[in-house]
Design a protein around this motif. Sequence first.
Motif, mmCIF file in Angstrom:
data_model
loop_
_atom_site.group_PDB
_atom_site.id
_atom_site.type_symbol
_atom_site.label_atom_id
_atom_site.label_comp_id
_atom_site.label_asym_id
_atom_site.label_seq_id
_atom_site.Cartn_x
_atom_site.Cartn_y
_atom_site.Cartn_z
ATOM 1 N N PHE A 224 26.787 30.171 32.420
ATOM 2 C CA PHE A 224 26.640 30.658 31.047
ATOM 3 C C PHE A 224 27.658 31.746 30.724
ATOM 4 C CE2 PHE A 224 22.052 29.173 30.813
ATOM 5 C CZ PHE A 224 22.366 28.119 29.971
ATOM 6 N N HIS A 225 27.898 32.651 31.655
ATOM 7 C CA HIS A 225 28.853 33.719 31.392
ATOM 8 C C HIS A 225 30.290 33.223 31.435
ATOM 9 C CE1 HIS A 225 26.328 37.185 30.841
ATOM 10 N NE2 HIS A 225 25.525 36.706 31.768
ATOM 11 N N ALA A 226 30.564 32.184 32.199
ATOM 12 C CA ALA A 226 31.919 31.631 32.238
ATOM 13 C C ALA A 226 32.267 30.992 30.899
ATOM 14 C CB ALA A 226 32.046 30.610 33.359
ATOM 15 N N ILE A 227 31.281 30.448 30.215
ATOM 16 C CA ILE A 227 31.524 29.830 28.908
ATOM 17 C C ILE A 227 31.802 30.897 27.856
ATOM 18 C CG2 ILE A 227 30.413 28.517 27.055
ATOM 19 C CD1 ILE A 227 28.923 26.971 29.271
ATOM 20 N N LYS A 228 31.096 32.020 27.920
ATOM 21 C CA LYS A 228 31.186 33.045 26.887
ATOM 22 C C LYS A 228 32.408 33.950 27.009
ATOM 23 C CE LYS A 228 26.234 33.369 26.180
ATOM 24 N NZ LYS A 228 25.061 34.250 26.249
ATOM 25 N N MET A 229 32.940 34.144 28.206
ATOM 26 C CA MET A 229 34.020 35.111 28.379
ATOM 27 C C MET A 229 35.381 34.431 28.428
ATOM 28 S SD MET A 229 33.517 36.172 32.378
ATOM 29 C CE MET A 229 34.949 37.182 32.513
ATOM 30 N N ASP A 230 36.408 35.225 28.126
ATOM 31 C CA ASP A 230 37.771 34.717 28.208
ATOM 32 C C ASP A 230 38.121 34.460 29.670
ATOM 33 O OD1 ASP A 230 38.114 34.989 25.483
ATOM 34 O OD2 ASP A 230 38.816 37.066 25.658
ATOM 35 N N PRO A 231 38.913 33.430 29.924
ATOM 36 C CA PRO A 231 39.259 33.144 31.322
ATOM 37 C C PRO A 231 40.100 34.262 31.940
ATOM 38 C CG PRO A 231 40.228 31.514 29.844
ATOM 39 C CD PRO A 231 39.454 32.449 29.017
ATOM 40 N N ARG A 232 39.787 34.572 33.179
ATOM 41 C CA ARG A 232 40.568 35.558 33.923
ATOM 42 C C ARG A 232 41.848 34.900 34.414
ATOM 43 N NH1 ARG A 232 36.268 36.902 38.350
ATOM 44 N NH2 ARG A 232 36.460 34.662 38.414
ATOM 45 N N PRO A 233 42.824 35.688 34.848
ATOM 46 C CA PRO A 233 44.071 35.069 35.335
ATOM 47 C C PRO A 233 43.840 34.094 36.493
ATOM 48 C CG PRO A 233 44.389 37.424 35.025
ATOM 49 C CD PRO A 233 42.934 37.145 34.779
ATOM 50 N N GLU A 234 42.869 34.397 37.368
ATOM 51 C CA GLU A 234 42.617 33.489 38.489
ATOM 52 C C GLU A 234 41.871 32.225 38.081
ATOM 53 O OE1 GLU A 234 39.732 37.010 38.827
ATOM 54 O OE2 GLU A 234 41.860 36.774 38.573
ATOM 55 N N ASP A 235 41.341 32.193 36.855
ATOM 56 C CA ASP A 235 40.668 30.998 36.365
ATOM 57 C C ASP A 235 41.615 30.056 35.627
ATOM 58 O OD1 ASP A 235 38.220 31.784 37.360
ATOM 59 O OD2 ASP A 235 37.644 32.828 35.530
ATOM 60 N N ARG A 236 42.789 30.538 35.261
ATOM 61 C CA ARG A 236 43.749 29.715 34.526
ATOM 62 C C ARG A 236 44.785 29.129 35.478
ATOM 63 N NH1 ARG A 236 45.070 34.407 31.520
ATOM 64 N NH2 ARG A 236 47.203 33.848 31.990
ATOM 65 N N LEU A 237 45.264 27.953 35.166
ATOM 66 C CA LEU A 237 46.296 27.329 35.993
ATOM 67 C C LEU A 237 47.650 28.000 35.816
ATOM 68 C CD1 LEU A 237 45.375 23.556 35.560
ATOM 69 C CD2 LEU A 237 44.930 25.046 37.511
ATOM 70 N N ASP A 238 47.906 28.591 34.630
ATOM 71 C CA ASP A 238 49.188 29.243 34.383
ATOM 72 C C ASP A 238 49.118 30.758 34.583
ATOM 73 O OD1 ASP A 238 47.541 29.739 32.227
ATOM 74 O OD2 ASP A 238 49.162 29.649 30.760
ATOM 75 N N GLY A 239 48.061 31.261 35.199
ATOM 76 C CA GLY A 239 47.902 32.700 35.406
ATOM 77 C C GLY A 239 48.826 33.232 36.493
ATOM 78 N N ASP A 240 49.406 34.403 36.226
ATOM 79 C CA ASP A 240 50.288 35.053 37.207
ATOM 80 C C ASP A 240 49.511 36.116 37.975
ATOM 81 O OD1 ASP A 240 52.556 33.613 36.566
ATOM 82 O OD2 ASP A 240 53.094 34.987 34.930
ATOM 83 N N ILE A 241 50.004 36.435 39.157
ATOM 84 C CA ILE A 241 49.383 37.466 39.979
ATOM 85 C C ILE A 241 49.461 38.815 39.279
ATOM 86 C CG2 ILE A 241 49.570 38.707 42.159
ATOM 87 C CD1 ILE A 241 50.523 36.096 43.421
ATOM 88 N N ALA A 242 50.566 39.069 38.596
ATOM 89 C CA ALA A 242 50.770 40.364 37.942
ATOM 90 C C ALA A 242 49.753 40.604 36.824
ATOM 91 C CB ALA A 242 52.187 40.445 37.390
ATOM 92 N N GLU A 243 49.195 39.552 36.254
ATOM 93 C CA GLU A 243 48.208 39.727 35.181
ATOM 94 C C GLU A 243 46.912 40.352 35.686
ATOM 95 O OE1 GLU A 243 47.680 36.481 32.306
ATOM 96 O OE2 GLU A 243 49.216 35.462 33.486
ATOM 97 N N GLY A 244 46.635 40.193 36.968
ATOM 98 C CA GLY A 244 45.416 40.755 37.524
ATOM 99 C C GLY A 244 45.597 42.168 38.048
ATOM 100 N N ALA A 245 46.777 42.759 37.828
ATOM 101 C CA ALA A 245 47.037 44.105 38.334
ATOM 102 C C ALA A 245 46.244 45.126 37.531
ATOM 103 C CB ALA A 245 48.521 44.411 38.256
ATOM 104 N N GLY A 246 46.010 46.252 38.143
ATOM 105 C CA GLY A 246 45.294 47.330 37.470
ATOM 106 C C GLY A 246 44.272 47.949 38.396
ATOM 107 N N GLU A 247 43.477 48.818 37.836
ATOM 108 C CA GLU A 247 42.484 49.521 38.634
ATOM 109 C C GLU A 247 41.255 48.629 38.835
ATOM 110 O OE1 GLU A 247 39.782 53.518 38.338
ATOM 111 O OE2 GLU A 247 41.718 53.462 37.320
#
Length: 138
Positions: free
Chosen positions: A57-80
Amino acid sequence: MKSEAWIFGICTVFMVLVTPAYWLITAASEEGGDWTGTSALVMCTLLFTMIWIYLGFHAIKMDPRPEDRLDGDIAEGAGEYGFFPPFSWWPLWAALTFGLVVLAVAMAAWWLVIIAAVLGMLATAGWNFEYYRGEFKH
């Protein structure tokens, strides 16, 4: 969160298949079945199902994280990612007092249970408030 939901969904399907098989195999034995193991497997199946539904249910409601997308880059998940304490002695004292409580109950030394419980409360308070004083004060 979709990948986590898929993992728990696969675990749910596995448990749905294993639980009746376990019940049938143990029912064929001379004792007439293992109700404890079957009950534990049923509860595990229900817990896996609950987590699967929640994450789905929460996966449907939230925007996909970088690791959930096929075109996601490692740098997009950077941060605290959060705050992680450097070191602490308080978990050691809390564990030792819990071990003392268990030992005192096993020996039926109720006076020692009371002493260990007081020490455990002090250790828990120290653990909770360790970042309000000293070198790592916030």
